[in-house]
Design an enzyme around this catalytic site. Structure first.
Site, PDB file in Angstrom:
ATOM      1  N   HIS A 188     -10.609  -4.972  10.498  1.00 22.16           N
ATOM      2  CA  HIS A 188     -11.220  -4.720   9.192  1.00 22.16           C
ATOM      3  C   HIS A 188     -12.542  -3.966   9.313  1.00 22.16           C
ATOM      4  O   HIS A 188     -13.362  -4.005   8.407  1.00 22.16           O
ATOM      5  CB  HIS A 188     -11.476  -6.037   8.446  1.00 22.16           C
ATOM      6  CG  HIS A 188     -10.239  -6.792   8.100  1.00 22.16           C
ATOM      7  ND1 HIS A 188      -9.548  -7.543   9.015  1.00 22.16           N
ATOM      8  CD2 HIS A 188      -9.559  -6.912   6.934  1.00 22.16           C
ATOM      9  CE1 HIS A 188      -8.502  -8.105   8.436  1.00 22.16           C
ATOM     10  NE2 HIS A 188      -8.473  -7.724   7.177  1.00 22.16           N
ATOM     11  N   GLU A 225       0.808  -1.219   0.000  1.00 22.42           N
ATOM     12  CA  GLU A 225       0.000   0.000   0.000  1.00 22.42           C
ATOM     13  C   GLU A 225       0.840   1.267   0.000  1.00 22.42           C
ATOM     14  O   GLU A 225       0.522   2.240  -0.697  1.00 22.42           O
ATOM     15  CB  GLU A 225      -0.960  -0.014   1.207  1.00 22.42           C
ATOM     16  CG  GLU A 225      -2.129  -0.971   1.084  1.00 22.42           C
ATOM     17  CD  GLU A 225      -1.753  -2.405   1.444  1.00 22.42           C
ATOM     18  OE1 GLU A 225      -0.562  -2.638   1.796  1.00 22.42           O
ATOM     19  OE2 GLU A 225      -2.622  -3.288   1.369  1.00 22.42           O
TER      20      GLU A 225
END
Length: 389
Positions: free
Chosen positions: A161, A92
């Site tokens: 998450h 990322e």
């Protein structure tokens, strides 16, 4: 072109704060034919911008996957090619830096994080480079980059998450944070964000993906004023407000409160990086009661910034009359087990309780809650709530 301003100036776009696509409706065959899902609106916005501008790229983990990031990228690679729509490695930070370089070289990349939690690995790129590039070069260089981030709890997502986190980015000067509440807003905000000359963080909630807007509400998207808050539902007893998915929960609460004679005004705040205080002050001066809903943990949540800002702007006499409350998530990680997670959600029931407490009408709580449309499991989307947009 700067379409999501951080300053407090009035927009040069359409100034109507009461949007025609905010209407609750029952779902039946004719309505579905005239409607578009949130995910399809996102996909259509990407499609239309890629067709309009060959410099637009779509990059992200799972972009060409058969599921196409909840269906939002399906068919893009087949139509526009692998040089414009492609997967990325599990890096990322590196890929966000690469997208910064692409933006500086004249491209308009759309970088997608399937979970906002993953973007934490790229905080240095976003906060220290992307957000500050235009300032450091005295406005001579711009970063036309959109970063889509998906948030939302449920389905056993667990503590790693299921976080909101956008509040951390909203306080960074140079980043524009937008949170669409409807499919129509998603379409308009994404297209305007891609055309913006500065970096835009586009935040969507997974539980919004099945919600519908009228297809006609996508027309004239470029004329819409997305810098200001909007009134979703009018009332004069209490003001309910929030960003993105919170607006749906506020709207759901408003309809239940209406059944017991409480008229709620629902305000869609839309923008995370600045607050439309004019509309909120206008509303709370009328209702004298405010509930701010937030998907962050309660400690230091953006909702507290709303309350603090409004308190500073109210006069001494107004402060004595206006009551405000924050409804946010508990200050602990979300459990993976839904048996435990069902106690980790502060949504429409808690909004109703807070509103009735402000009004001194907690005697109506049980009756009001009986009118709520809720899923059987608290960690699953409410499929019955396909409106109101």
């Amino acid at each position: 072109m700067r379409l999501f301003s951080r300053s407090g100036e009035k927009s040069g776009l359409l100034g109507n704060r009461h949007w025609p696509d905010y209407r609750p409706f029952m779902i039946h065959k004719n309505i579905v034919l005239m409607s578009i899902k949130f995910t399809d609106a996102v996909r259509q916005a990407l499609w239309d911008e890629m067709k309009h501008d060959p410099s637009v790229l779509v990059i992200g983990e799972g972009v060409p996957d058969p599921k196409g990031i909840f269906g939002t990228t399906l068919g893009l690679q087949e139509h526009f090619g692998k040089s414009r729509v492609f997967d990325m490695p599990l890096s990322e930070n590196g890929m966000t830096g690469a997208c910064l370089g692409l933006a500086l070289r004249g491209y308009r990349p759309v970088l997608i994080h399937q979970r906002i939690d993953f973007s934490l690995l790229a905080m240095d790129q976003m906060v220290n480079h992307i957000a500050k590039w235009r300032y450091m070069f005295a406005g001579q260089q711009h970063v036309p980059l959109v970063i889509r981030m998906i948030i939302g709890k449920g389905w056993g997502q667990g503590p790693q998450h299921s976080q909101a986190l956008w509040g951390m980015l909203a306080q960074v000067p140079g980043l524009k944070v937008v949170l669409p509440a409807s499919a129509a807003e998603a379409y308009a905000m994404l297209r305007l964000g891609i055309r913006d000359s500065d970096p835009v963080i586009f935040v969507e909630h997974r539980w919004q993906h099945h919600t519908l807007s009228n297809k006609s509400s996508l027309e004239n998207w470029h004329q819409r004023d997305l810098k200001q808050a909007s009134i979703v539902h009018s009332g004069d007893d209490v003001t309910l407000c929030g960003w993105g998915y919170s607006v749906l929960e506020c709207h759901n609460a408003a309809h239940a409160l209406e059944k017991v004679g409480i008229r709620s005004e629902v305000v869609n705040l839309r923008i995370g990086h600045r607050l439309d205080t004019d509309l909120l002050l206008e509303s709370i001066n009328k209702t004298k009661n405010l509930v701010v809903h937030d998907l962050h943990p309660e400690q230091l949540t953006p909702a507290h910034s709303v309350v603090s800002k409004l308190f500073q702007l109210l006069g001494d006499e107004q402060r004595k009359k206006v009551k405000m409350r924050v409804v946010a998530q508990p200050n602990h990680p979300v459990p993976t087990s839904w048996h435990l997670a069902q106690h980790s959600y502060a949504e429409a029931p808690q909004i109703i309780e807070a509103a009735l407490a402000l009004l001194g009408r907690l005697d109506l709580l049980t009756t009001a809650l009986s009118f709520l449309s809720r899923p059987s499991r608290p960690d699953a989307p409410n499929q019955d709530f396909c409106g109101p947009f």
